[in-house]
Design a protein around this motif. Structure first.
Motif, PDB file in Angstrom:
ATOM      1  N   ILE A  11      28.252  35.645  44.674  1.00 54.98           N
ATOM      2  CA  ILE A  11      29.469  36.245  44.118  1.00 54.98           C
ATOM      3  C   ILE A  11      30.410  35.149  43.624  1.00 54.98           C
ATOM      4  CG2 ILE A  11      31.585  37.522  44.721  1.00 54.98           C
ATOM      5  CD1 ILE A  11      29.837  39.200  46.644  1.00 54.98           C
ATOM      6  N   LEU A  12      30.590  34.118  44.421  1.00 52.56           N
ATOM      7  CA  LEU A  12      31.479  33.013  44.033  1.00 52.56           C
ATOM      8  C   LEU A  12      30.995  32.312  42.770  1.00 52.56           C
ATOM      9  CD1 LEU A  12      32.382  31.439  47.474  1.00 52.56           C
ATOM     10  CD2 LEU A  12      33.983  32.325  45.797  1.00 52.56           C
ATOM     11  N   SER A  13      29.723  32.039  42.680  1.00 54.46           N
ATOM     12  CA  SER A  13      29.175  31.365  41.491  1.00 54.46           C
ATOM     13  C   SER A  13      29.381  32.209  40.235  1.00 54.46           C
ATOM     14  CB  SER A  13      27.682  31.088  41.676  1.00 54.46           C
ATOM     15  OG  SER A  13      27.470  30.199  42.725  1.00 54.46           O
ATOM     16  N   ASP A  14      29.142  33.519  40.358  1.00 53.95           N
ATOM     17  CA  ASP A  14      29.344  34.418  39.217  1.00 53.95           C
ATOM     18  C   ASP A  14      30.808  34.440  38.787  1.00 53.95           C
ATOM     19  OD1 ASP A  14      26.660  35.041  39.254  1.00 53.95           O
ATOM     20  OD2 ASP A  14      26.928  36.994  40.233  1.00 53.95           O
ATOM     21  N   PHE A  15      31.714  34.517  39.750  1.00 54.29           N
ATOM     22  CA  PHE A  15      33.134  34.541  39.435  1.00 54.29           C
ATOM     23  C   PHE A  15      33.547  33.264  38.719  1.00 54.29           C
ATOM     24  CE2 PHE A  15      34.284  37.532  43.203  1.00 54.29           C
ATOM     25  CZ  PHE A  15      33.743  38.596  42.521  1.00 54.29           C
ATOM     26  N   GLU A  16      33.072  32.136  39.193  1.00 51.91           N
ATOM     27  CA  GLU A  16      33.456  30.865  38.593  1.00 51.91           C
ATOM     28  C   GLU A  16      32.998  30.791  37.128  1.00 51.91           C
ATOM     29  OE1 GLU A  16      33.362  26.092  39.507  1.00 51.91           O
ATOM     30  OE2 GLU A  16      31.848  27.366  40.449  1.00 51.91           O
ATOM     31  N   ARG A  17      31.765  31.188  36.847  1.00 51.88           N
ATOM     32  CA  ARG A  17      31.270  31.175  35.462  1.00 51.88           C
ATOM     33  C   ARG A  17      32.120  32.072  34.573  1.00 51.88           C
ATOM     34  NH1 ARG A  17      26.427  30.988  37.967  1.00 51.88           N
ATOM     35  NH2 ARG A  17      26.034  33.210  37.858  1.00 51.88           N
ATOM     36  N   GLN A  18      32.435  33.250  35.071  1.00 49.86           N
ATOM     37  CA  GLN A  18      33.225  34.191  34.286  1.00 49.86           C
ATOM     38  C   GLN A  18      34.642  33.679  34.057  1.00 49.86           C
ATOM     39  OE1 GLN A  18      32.910  38.037  36.181  1.00 49.86           O
ATOM     40  NE2 GLN A  18      30.695  38.020  36.093  1.00 49.86           N
ATOM     41  N   LEU A  19      35.232  33.050  35.058  1.00 51.49           N
ATOM     42  CA  LEU A  19      36.592  32.518  34.917  1.00 51.49           C
ATOM     43  C   LEU A  19      36.668  31.436  33.851  1.00 51.49           C
ATOM     44  CD1 LEU A  19      37.776  32.270  38.617  1.00 51.49           C
ATOM     45  CD2 LEU A  19      38.782  33.686  36.827  1.00 51.49           C
ATOM     46  N   HIS A  20      35.656  30.595  33.783  1.00 54.74           N
ATOM     47  CA  HIS A  20      35.652  29.526  32.783  1.00 54.74           C
ATOM     48  C   HIS A  20      35.530  30.085  31.367  1.00 54.74           C
ATOM     49  CE1 HIS A  20      35.983  25.755  34.912  1.00 54.74           C
ATOM     50  NE2 HIS A  20      35.185  26.231  35.857  1.00 54.74           N
ATOM     51  N   ARG A  21      35.038  31.285  31.210  1.00 54.07           N
ATOM     52  CA  ARG A  21      34.988  31.921  29.887  1.00 54.07           C
ATOM     53  C   ARG A  21      36.367  32.426  29.467  1.00 54.07           C
ATOM     54  NH1 ARG A  21      29.908  35.585  31.272  1.00 54.07           N
ATOM     55  NH2 ARG A  21      28.382  33.944  31.470  1.00 54.07           N
ATOM     56  N   LEU A  22      37.226  32.706  30.446  1.00 55.17           N
ATOM     57  CA  LEU A  22      38.534  33.293  30.163  1.00 55.17           C
ATOM     58  C   LEU A  22      39.678  32.288  30.134  1.00 55.17           C
ATOM     59  CD1 LEU A  22      38.347  36.427  32.488  1.00 55.17           C
ATOM     60  CD2 LEU A  22      38.159  36.401  30.002  1.00 55.17           C
ATOM     61  N   PHE A  23      39.611  31.286  31.005  1.00 51.86           N
ATOM     62  CA  PHE A  23      40.743  30.388  31.191  1.00 51.86           C
ATOM     63  C   PHE A  23      40.321  28.930  31.077  1.00 51.86           C
ATOM     64  CE2 PHE A  23      41.701  34.077  33.984  1.00 51.86           C
ATOM     65  CZ  PHE A  23      42.845  34.526  33.334  1.00 51.86           C
ATOM     66  N   PHE A  51      40.904  25.565  32.887  1.00 52.64           N
ATOM     67  CA  PHE A  51      41.395  25.012  34.142  1.00 52.64           C
ATOM     68  C   PHE A  51      40.415  23.956  34.629  1.00 52.64           C
ATOM     69  CE2 PHE A  51      38.753  28.604  35.317  1.00 52.64           C
ATOM     70  CZ  PHE A  51      38.047  28.178  36.431  1.00 52.64           C
ATOM     71  N   ASP A  52      40.949  23.032  35.389  1.00 49.23           N
ATOM     72  CA  ASP A  52      40.093  22.023  35.998  1.00 49.23           C
ATOM     73  C   ASP A  52      39.267  22.695  37.081  1.00 49.23           C
ATOM     74  OD1 ASP A  52      41.166  19.995  34.419  1.00 49.23           O
ATOM     75  OD2 ASP A  52      42.721  19.519  35.888  1.00 49.23           O
ATOM     76  N   LEU A  64      44.495  28.989  41.105  1.00 54.66           N
ATOM     77  CA  LEU A  64      44.861  28.844  39.694  1.00 54.66           C
ATOM     78  C   LEU A  64      46.368  28.728  39.513  1.00 54.66           C
ATOM     79  CD1 LEU A  64      42.400  31.344  37.962  1.00 54.66           C
ATOM     80  CD2 LEU A  64      42.346  28.843  37.845  1.00 54.66           C
ATOM     81  N   LEU A  65      47.134  29.586  40.176  1.00 50.34           N
ATOM     82  CA  LEU A  65      48.593  29.526  40.053  1.00 50.34           C
ATOM     83  C   LEU A  65      49.124  28.182  40.542  1.00 50.34           C
ATOM     84  CD1 LEU A  65      49.470  33.150  41.221  1.00 50.34           C
ATOM     85  CD2 LEU A  65      49.714  32.224  38.895  1.00 50.34           C
ATOM     86  N   PRO A 104      55.681  28.949  38.681  1.00 52.12           N
ATOM     87  CA  PRO A 104      56.845  29.016  39.574  1.00 52.12           C
ATOM     88  C   PRO A 104      56.707  30.002  40.734  1.00 52.12           C
ATOM     89  CG  PRO A 104      57.386  29.891  37.385  1.00 52.12           C
ATOM     90  CD  PRO A 104      56.016  29.296  37.299  1.00 52.12           C
ATOM     91  N   SER A 105      55.836  30.997  40.610  1.00 56.28           N
ATOM     92  CA  SER A 105      55.648  31.973  41.691  1.00 56.28           C
ATOM     93  C   SER A 105      54.334  31.740  42.442  1.00 56.28           C
ATOM     94  CB  SER A 105      55.652  33.393  41.123  1.00 56.28           C
ATOM     95  OG  SER A 105      56.893  33.685  40.522  1.00 56.28           O
ATOM     96  N   ALA A 106      53.831  30.531  42.385  1.00 60.05           N
ATOM     97  CA  ALA A 106      52.509  30.226  42.962  1.00 60.05           C
ATOM     98  C   ALA A 106      52.410  30.538  44.446  1.00 60.05           C
ATOM     99  CB  ALA A 106      52.157  28.763  42.709  1.00 60.05           C
ATOM    100  N   GLY A 107      53.458  30.388  45.212  1.00 61.85           N
ATOM    101  CA  GLY A 107      53.384  30.606  46.648  1.00 61.85           C
ATOM    102  C   GLY A 107      53.703  32.021  47.097  1.00 61.85           C
ATOM    103  N   LYS A 108      54.024  32.911  46.174  1.00 61.68           N
ATOM    104  CA  LYS A 108      54.423  34.271  46.535  1.00 61.68           C
ATOM    105  C   LYS A 108      53.214  35.193  46.636  1.00 61.68           C
ATOM    106  CE  LYS A 108      58.986  33.834  44.516  1.00 61.68           C
ATOM    107  NZ  LYS A 108      59.892  34.283  43.462  1.00 61.68           N
ATOM    108  N   ALA A 109      53.091  35.850  47.785  1.00 61.62           N
ATOM    109  CA  ALA A 109      51.943  36.722  48.046  1.00 61.62           C
ATOM    110  C   ALA A 109      51.846  37.851  47.017  1.00 61.62           C
ATOM    111  CB  ALA A 109      52.031  37.296  49.453  1.00 61.62           C
TER     112      ALA A 109
END
Length: 178
Positions: A61-73, A75-76, A133-134, A140-145
């Protein structure tokens, strides 16, 4: 080879767990040959994937999510994986998204429903990815749940995980104490 994996004597009630290491057909045999009268028996049988299979599924699941995220955003890349943490928490206290195996086991055991466990596992992973990612983007809201939760839901919808987010939300609303 016809050796039993478990044998036991029942007077009223018996509960046990057996790990079956081999593929194939397995049988439950009830023997009342020494009894003098007929007995009514109720058997409840539950099967679950082995713990190794659960953690491999989480890693996939994690590997699939990572591949998909790199198609959208843009990020390092950051560490994504599954590891034993030694304590029952969702993610390791290390940089990246390192899912603790203990959390995977806990979800499957607590929810007793494989699909609901997958729903919550996916949501938990997306929450942690949203947090990472945030933070990396210095939002600015990176720490807010609340911001992380909202971004996690948006990510799930963008990556066609609507049924997972709705499944997790529906279960949480109907079972708040769980």
């Amino acid at each position: 080879n016809l050796r039993p994996l478990f044998t036991g004597r029942v007077e009223r009630k018996l509960s046990f767990s057996v790990a079956i290491a081999e593929k194939g057909d397995h049988y439950l045999l009830l023997d009342n040959r020494r009894g003098t009268e007929a007995k009514a028996v109720t058997v409840i049988l539950q099967a679950a994937p082995a713990q190794k299979d659960r953690t491999q599924a989480a890693g996939t699941i994690l590997s699939d999510f990572e591949r998909q995220l790199h198609r959208l955003f843009v990020f390092d890349s950051f560490s994504m994986g599954v590891k034993q943490c030694g304590v029952p928490r969702a993610f390791a206290a290390e940089p990246g998204v390192l899912l603790c195996t203990e959390y995977v086991y806990h979800l499957y055991d607590a929810l007793k429903d494989q699909e609901k466990a997958k729903d919550f596992l996916a949501y938990s992973i997306f929450q942690e990815i949203a947090r990472q990612l945030l933070k990396d983007w210095n939002h600015p809201s990176a720490g807010k749940a609340e911001t992380m939760d909202e971004f996690a839901v948006v990510l799930m919808l963008m990556l066609n995980q609507k049924s997972r987010v709705l499944g997790a939300a529906d279960f949480a609303v109907k079972n708040p104490s769980t």
